[in-house]
Design an enzyme around this catalytic site. Structure first.
Site, PDB file in Angstrom:
ATOM      1  N   ASP A  10     129.127 100.067 -13.879  1.00 28.01           N
ATOM      2  CA  ASP A  10     128.611 101.431 -13.906  1.00 28.01           C
ATOM      3  C   ASP A  10     128.988 102.055 -15.239  1.00 28.01           C
ATOM      4  OD1 ASP A  10     127.884 100.874 -11.354  1.00 28.01           O
ATOM      5  OD2 ASP A  10     129.133 102.392 -10.383  1.00 28.01           O
ATOM      6  N   ASP A 131     120.029 105.052  -1.477  1.00 21.94           N
ATOM      7  CA  ASP A 131     121.402 105.548  -1.373  1.00 21.94           C
ATOM      8  C   ASP A 131     121.451 106.549  -0.240  1.00 21.94           C
ATOM      9  OD1 ASP A 131     121.801 104.059  -3.675  1.00 21.94           O
ATOM     10  OD2 ASP A 131     121.463 105.777  -4.991  1.00 21.94           O
TER      11      ASP A 131
END
Length: 242
Positions: A10, A131
Site C-alpha cells: 500500500d 470493500d
C-alpha cells in the site's frame, strides 16, 4: 483449485504503509521504496503482488503509478493495482505499461455502466474490488459508505461478466484479528466467480482456513508479513499443496 498469496504494498506519499481499518490517520510506514519491497517479494517467490495507491484512492487520480509501472516492467512477478482508477485512460495507462490486472472499486459504485463496459472490453484484466463496512460498500478510500450491500454489488458485476473479485472487510483490515471468512464465502457463493480475500490475515492458520473455503482462490496479506507473524516464503509453502 489453486490458491494464490498476494503480498500487499500500500503506497502513500511514496512510502510503503499500512492503515488500520482504512483510517488515513492510523498509518504505519514499513518502507520508503515500493519497488524495493516488490523486488523482495519477487525474490521470495511471489507469483502476484497486490499494489494499492492510497493517495490515488483518496484523491480520485493516479498518484503513485510510477512505482507500480517500475515493478511491472522490471520484475517477472505479475502485478495488480487498485486505487485512483477512474477512467479508461487510467486502465490503459497500467495495462499498456506491463501491469497484469487493474482493480476498479469506487467507480463500480458511482458509474456502474462504465465499469461494466470496461469489464466487457478488457475481460480478465479487470478485477472488481468490493470493500465492505458492516456489509455495505465503502468507496473513495473507504471514506464514504454507500447504500448498496457488498453481495448486491458482487451479483451485479458477476452477471455482467466479471471473473475476479477482491473482497475486503474493513473491520478486519490491518487488525491482525483474523479474516471474515463467512463474508468472503458469501461473496464467493453469490458471485460464483474467483474471490480473493483481503483483511485480517494474522497467521498461517488463517491462510489454511481461507484456502479450504469454497470459492476463495486467494488472499491478500500485508501487515502479518510486515509485522513478522510469518514470512512470505512460509505462506507460500503453507498453501502450495492446496
Amino acid at each position: 483449485m489453486s490458491f494464490t498469496i498476494y503480498p500487499a504494498i500500500d503506497m502513500r506519499g511514496g512510502n510503503c504503509v499500512r492503515l488500520l481499518q482504512g483510517d488515513y490517520r492510523k498509518e504505519t510506514i514499513y518502507g520508503e521504496s515500493p519497488f524495493d519491497m516488490a523486488r523482495s517479494f519477487a525474490i521470495d517467490g511471489a507469483e502476484w503482488i497486490h499494489m494499492v495507491d492510497l493517495d490515488g484512492a483518496k484523491d480520485g487520480q493516479r498518484v503513485n503509478d510510477r512505482f507500480v509501472i517500475e515493478a511491472a516492467q522490471r520484475l517477472k512477478t505479475k502485478i495488480q493495482i487498485g486505487g485512483g482508477i477512474r477512467s479508461e485512460d487510467d486502465i490503459l495507462h497500467y495495462l499498456e505499461n506491463g501491469v497484469d490486472r487493474v482493480i476498479i472499486g469506487s467507480i463500480a459504485v458511482s458509474k456502474p455502466e462504465f465499469a461494466i463496459e470496461m469489464i466487457k472490453k478488457f475481460g480478465k484484466k479487470i478485477a472488481v474490488g468490493i470493500d465492505a463496512k458492516d456489509g455495505y460498500v465503502a468507496t473513495h478510500g473507504w471514506l464514504n459508505t454507500s447504500e448498496l450491500t457488498a453481495v448486491e454489488l458482487g451479483q451485479r458485476f458477476a452477471d455482467a461478466g466479471a471473473e475476479t473479485f477482491i473482497f475486503t472487510d474493513i473491520a478486519t483490515d490491518g487488525t491482525l484479528a483474523g479474516p471474515n471468512i463467512a463474508a468472503v464465502c458469501e461473496m464467493a457463493e453469490v458471485t460464483g466467480k474467483n474471490v480473493i480475500a483481503s483483511g485480517g490475515v494474522s497467521s498461517l492458520t488463517d491462510l489454511q482456513a481461507l484456502a479450504a473455503a469454497n470459492g476463495v482462490n486467494g488472499a491478500i496479506v500485508g501487515k502479518a508479513i510486515y509485522e513478522g507473524r510469518f514470512t512470505l516464503t512460509e505462506a507460500l509453502e503453507e498453501v502450495a499443496p492446496i
